[in-house]
Design an enzyme around this catalytic site. Structure first.
Site, PDB file in Angstrom:
ATOM      1  CG  ASN A 166      -2.030   0.990   1.173  1.00 28.47           C
ATOM      2  OD1 ASN A 166      -2.343   1.516   0.114  1.00 28.47           O
ATOM      3  ND2 ASN A 166      -2.649   1.255   2.316  1.00 28.47           N
TER       4      ASN A 166
ATOM      5  CG  HIS B 271       0.114   6.661   4.591  1.00 31.92           C
ATOM      6  ND1 HIS B 271      -1.251   6.731   4.751  1.00 31.92           N
ATOM      7  CD2 HIS B 271       0.641   7.492   5.531  1.00 31.92           C
ATOM      8  CE1 HIS B 271      -1.538   7.557   5.742  1.00 31.92           C
ATOM      9  NE2 HIS B 271      -0.400   8.038   6.232  1.00 31.92           N
TER      10      HIS B 271
ATOM     11  CB  SER C  33       5.518   5.492   3.491  1.00 30.01           C
ATOM     12  OG  SER C  33       6.078   6.502   4.288  1.00 30.01           O
TER      13      SER C  33
ATOM     14  CG  ASP D 184      -1.576   3.764   6.973  1.00 26.75           C
ATOM     15  OD1 ASP D 184      -1.667   3.057   5.943  1.00 26.75           O
ATOM     16  OD2 ASP D 184      -2.339   4.715   7.205  1.00 26.75           O
TER      17      ASP D 184
END
Length: 208
Positions: free
Chosen positions: A106, A108, A135, A144
């Site tokens: 993912n 972020h 990130s 996260d």
């Protein structure tokens, strides 16, 4: 050749960047399917590049687990080596994350572990920091909190609004995503070292 599934909810700007990168014959990965939890504008990018799309509407299921099982069933048909969450605004059920992780990453818009959650850009501005960042992480069991694969600082400038700051973060986020996918494909990043227990993070704003 690394095969990649991308999950979106909205416009798919990161998806577009990844599709453009993987369209290069020399890039060691290919997007094989794009999925979403609702009708998403980003499907237009997938269609433009000839990539199949899958929509599994969240609201049509009584539970998150049922929705997640159906989403996983549709994505697993393509047997992707890697699943990329690219603006998917739903928390994935534990069972789905556990099935895909650690080959589940993912992006972020913050320099984690600073400012996790759905409002990382807004939170950075509210904190009055001089810099934030972007990130790319492996999805784990928190919001996260997964292992960081790549990140880069982005300065906060005088007069920045949430929109202005986010617009400067986005290109960095896209570049880091492309570099990370390339590194996974070439073996420079070995995701198997992150294989642990169940995980359930999608960096989502939706509380359901």
């Amino acid at each position: 050749m690394l095969t990649v599934a991308v999950l979106i909810s909205g416009t798919g700007s990161n998806l577009r960047a990844l599709l453009e990168a993987t369209a290069d014959p020399g890039f060691p990965a290919r997007v094989v399917v794009v999925g979403a939890d609702q009708q998403a504008d980003g499907f237009a990018y997938a269609e433009a590049f000839g990539i199949p799309t899958v929509m599994v509407p969240f609201r049509e299921f009584e539970t998150r687990a049922e929705w997640g099982d159906e989403l996983r069933r549709h994505i697993d048909v393509w047997t992707p080596d890697l699943v990329v969450l690219s603006g998917l605004m739903r928390l994935l059920p534990d069972g789905v994350v556990d099935a895909w992780a650690p080959a589940l990453i993912n992006t972020h818009p913050a320099f984690l572990p600073e400012f996790p959650g759905a409002h990382g850009v807004r939170d950075a501005l509210a904190a009055g920091v001089r810099e934030t960042g972007a990130s790319v992480i492996v999805v784990d069991g928190g919001i996260d909190t997964g292992p960081i694969l790549a990140q880069e600082r982005v300065p906060v400038l005088p007069g920045d609004t949430e929109h202005l700051l986010h617009e400067r973060i986005k290109p960095v986020e896209r570049r880091l995503l492309i570099e990370t996918v390339r590194s996974i494909a070439t073996g420079a990043i070995d995701l198997s070292v992150y294989r642990t227990g169940a995980r359930s993070d999608a960096s989502a704003s939706d509380p359901l």
